[in-house]
Design a protein around this motif. Structure first.
Motif, mmCIF file in Angstrom:
data_model
loop_
_atom_site.group_PDB
_atom_site.id
_atom_site.type_symbol
_atom_site.label_atom_id
_atom_site.label_comp_id
_atom_site.label_asym_id
_atom_site.label_seq_id
_atom_site.Cartn_x
_atom_site.Cartn_y
_atom_site.Cartn_z
ATOM 1 N N CYS A 106 1.328 1.587 -1.631
ATOM 2 C CA CYS A 106 2.814 1.470 -1.507
ATOM 3 C C CYS A 106 3.595 2.669 -1.223
ATOM 4 O O CYS A 106 3.319 3.567 -1.773
ATOM 5 N N LYS A 107 4.434 2.583 -0.409
ATOM 6 C CA LYS A 107 4.652 3.765 0.179
ATOM 7 C C LYS A 107 5.937 4.516 -0.202
ATOM 8 O O LYS A 107 6.339 5.636 0.156
ATOM 9 N N ASN A 108 6.652 3.927 -1.208
ATOM 10 C CA ASN A 108 7.859 4.519 -1.799
ATOM 11 C C ASN A 108 8.133 4.613 -2.969
ATOM 12 O O ASN A 108 9.174 4.970 -3.681
ATOM 13 N N GLY A 128 -1.039 -4.824 -3.547
ATOM 14 C CA GLY A 128 -1.511 -3.823 -2.671
ATOM 15 C C GLY A 128 -1.207 -4.192 -1.062
ATOM 16 O O GLY A 128 -1.413 -5.510 -0.670
ATOM 17 N N SER A 129 -0.774 -2.982 -0.384
ATOM 18 C CA SER A 129 -0.506 -3.434 1.190
ATOM 19 C C SER A 129 0.533 -4.403 1.286
ATOM 20 O O SER A 129 0.465 -5.118 2.461
ATOM 21 N N CYS A 130 1.439 -4.449 0.467
ATOM 22 C CA CYS A 130 2.852 -5.408 0.740
ATOM 23 C C CYS A 130 3.712 -4.388 1.406
ATOM 24 O O CYS A 130 4.526 -3.660 0.827
ATOM 25 N N VAL A 131 3.684 -4.513 2.723
ATOM 26 C CA VAL A 131 4.637 -3.521 3.383
ATOM 27 C C VAL A 131 5.954 -3.952 3.591
ATOM 28 O O VAL A 131 6.897 -3.003 4.044
ATOM 29 N N ASP A 148 12.195 -1.215 -2.045
ATOM 30 C CA ASP A 148 12.314 -0.055 -3.249
ATOM 31 C C ASP A 148 11.153 -0.423 -4.204
ATOM 32 O O ASP A 148 11.471 -1.328 -5.041
ATOM 33 N N TYR A 149 10.149 0.255 -4.519
ATOM 34 C CA TYR A 149 9.166 -0.115 -5.593
ATOM 35 C C TYR A 149 9.714 0.566 -6.889
ATOM 36 O O TYR A 149 9.019 0.052 -7.655
#
Length: 621
Positions: free
Chosen positions: A489-491, A459-462, A466-467
């Motif tokens: 995770c943003k992507n 969590g929240s590993c920015v 590329d997830y």
């Protein structure tokens, strides 16, 4: 000698006993050294002008609901003047911690609690705030704007973060403390507990919270520190009444029975010589060990001073197989670890979360401890351990060959290259990397070599680019994965979800909250429901594309579901929710906050039909 003097002595002692008894029975809320008591019972010389200031900066915190690249719902909102107060409700401009209630303790990912945790240690999260000017505190105001009541402890620190002089000794004092209590109203309030007077100026205030009794996330807007520049000189009258301060926590500190004085407490030289040990000589060694296993660490320190027999028992490494030092975080330093060395040679569970900050634990002190005590370690908790660096993780990898659980939550000062060493700990089953700077290369290496992983938090590993690639590696290598946290995770896309669902079919818990690149129209949520029949917890928070089809697939395939968060969706109807509730008999939490089709009337109807389910509904301001 006149008989008057013995009589005066007896009366003095009786008066003292009465005052002490009164102090023992008083609650913290009745402490007579509050600001009101000082004004009415003391003479402060000279008269000080009170300084009122808002927090200048947020120094540290354990978690927050928001993103690392945003201000919404983050702890950074506590700096400066209020943004929301006195308004009530759910506002993005406030500070919000990651969890609330007991739901997180009931998840498959919840770790087992440590034994010997003191019954008066309730803290789950914290935030530390810096103010411009050091003062002697007279009052602390916490402005709470939604579901108040989570703050359970307020502390002050002697170290000035803006001073060039590094103090030799960092002191923390509890200004106020109380067990968690339920506040029935979710409305905004100014919380002003009666605080204790301290003997040093401070410009660092720490709030510790426990949200287990909350019905929803507590939201904090600002903290106001009142204080005077000069230390008040109190009259004798107040000094006598100040015995109300003699509560259990402060007795421990004043008697020196915390971890910083282990050297004195375990000193065998001071023990008296006794010819017998009374009835203890008749008890089997194992029975005495069992009795002592119910004592906290400070109680063991006290008991060790009574006789040589109990000293021997209190120093037995078998008493320290499970050791949590987190409740004593303010007292743990290199000296504490040094004196624990001989007692922790068999330690298997070790909790050093929150400890060692501001230089009180050195890299060399931590490394020396693990080199002696790391061989049997199975579980190591290091959340918010800001003393950690790459050397520390290298020592962990080398000295802890049996390690299965590692928690580095909010160790946000660890450099990215440090995480490469985790790949050497091949037996890992639980790894918490929430709010760390782990990068993609290091994480791929960890997943490749740590194939026994069952619980993973990212969590929240920015720093991960590329997830989808990460999810593909999980699906290929981590077949035993049971819980996965991908919060914010943003992507990650439907491709990563497909790889994950196909390869990790034992998943029981999946957090995809605030993952904006996932769209229901791609069929990703339907695929999850069909591939992961063991799901007990699924968070799809703030995904506005979740629709009736997804809910109906969950109802048909995930009948073991216990917790579901679909906050913010606009496309789920009451009919699909009813199907879900009828199918998932174990469901206990359903968050439908800000779901536009689910109004108050629907929630009341569902609550009436399914009383065992906590259905949470909040509305847009």
């Amino acid at each position: 000698m006149s008989p008057v003097f013995p009589m005066l002595t007896v009366l003095t002692m009786f008066y003292y006993i009465c005052l002490r008894r009164r102090a023992r029975t008083a609650t913290r809320g009745e402490m007579m050294n509050s600001r009101r008591a000082i004004e009415s019972n003391s003479r402060a010389l000279p008269i000080n002008v009170e300084v009122v200031q808002y927090a200048k900066e947020v120094l540290d915190f354990s978690s927050h609901y928001g993103s690392e690249n945003s201000m919404s719902y983050t702890m950074w909102n506590l700096a400066g003047i209020p943004n929301v107060y006195p308004s009530s409700g759910d506002f993005t401009q406030t500070a919000v911690f990651r969890t609330y209630g007991t739901w997180w303790d009931q998840c498959p990912s919840a770790p087992l609690p440590f034994k010997r945790t003191p019954p008066n240690f309730y803290s789950q999260d914290y935030v530390e705030l810096a103010f411009e000017e050091p003062v002697y505190p007279t009052a602390v105001h916490v402005l709470e704007t939604y579901h108040p009541g989570a703050v359970i402890r307020i502390l002050a620190c002697s170290a000035n973060p803006y001073s060039q002089n590094i103090p030799a000794d960092v002191r923390w004092e509890i200004l106020w403390s109380e067990a968690p209590t339920k506040v029935n109203s979710p409305q905004a309030r100014q919380f002003t507990p009666c605080i204790k007077q301290i003997d040093f100026p401070t410009n660092v205030i720490r709030l510790e919270v426990n949200s287990s009794l909350q019905d929803y996330y507590t939201e904090l807007d600002a903290v106001v520190l009142h204080g005077v520049k000069e230390r008040p000189v109190l009259s004798l009258k107040t000094s006598m009444i100040d015995m109300n301060d003699l509560d259990d926590d402060e007795d421990e500190e004043k008697n020196g029975c915390e971890m910083d004085s282990l050297a004195k407490q375990f000193s065998v030289a001071a023990l008296r010589e006794w010819t017998t040990n009374g009835y203890f000589d008749k008890l089997p060694y194992e029975l005495i060990q069992l009795i002592l296993s119910h004592l906290t660490v400070p109680d063991l320190c006290r008991l060790a001073q009574t006789c040589k027999l109990l000293y021997q028992h209190c120093c037995d490494p078998l008493q320290y197989i499970h050791l949590s030092l987190q409740p004593y975080w303010a007292r743990i330093n290199d000296t504490s670890l040094e004196y624990l060395l001989s007692r922790c040679t068999l330690v298997q569970w070790l909790n050093l979360s929150w400890t060692g900050n501001r230089g009180v634990i050195s890299v060399s002190g931590f490394s020396r401890f693990l080199k002696v005590c790391g061989s049997e370690l199975v579980r190591l908790e290091l959340a918010c351990g800001h003393f950690l660096n790459e050397t520390c993780l290298e020592v962990i990898a080398e000295m802890c060959p049996n390690l299965q659980e590692l928690n580095l939550s909010s160790c946000d000062k660890l450099p990215p290259q440090a995480f490469n060493h985790i790949a050497k700990v091949c037996n890992l089953k639980r790894l918490i990397l929430y709010r760390t700077k782990v990068e993609q290369t290091a994480l791929l290496s960890i997943l490749n070599f740590c194939s026994e992983l069952q619980h993973l938090s990212l969590g929240s590993c920015v720093m991960i680019e590329d997830y989808d690639l990460i999810a593909s590696m999980m699906g290929a290598k981590c077949k035993k994965l049971r819980t996965l946290d991908l919060w914010r995770c943003k992507n990650i896309t439907e491709n990563g979800i497909a790889e994950l669902a196909s390869g990790c079919q034992l998943l029981e818990e999946l957090d995809l909250g605030w993952c904006p690149t996932l769209q229901s129209s791609t069929g990703c949520f339907t695929r999850l429901a069909r591939k992961l029949p063991n799901l007990q917890k699924l968070f799809l928070t703030a995904n506005r594309s979740v629709c009736d089809t997804d809910i109906e697939e969950l109802a048909a395939n995930c009948t073991h579901l216990r917790q579901l968060d679909i906050l913010g969706t606009r496309m789920v109807s009451p009919a699909s929710l009813r199907k879900l509730l009828e199918s998932c008999k174990d469901l206990s939490l359903l968050d439908v906050s800000f779901c536009s089709q689910i109004d108050n009337r629907v929630v009341l109807e569902l609550n009436a039909s399914f009383p065992n389910v906590f259905i949470k509904k909040s509305f847009t301001q």
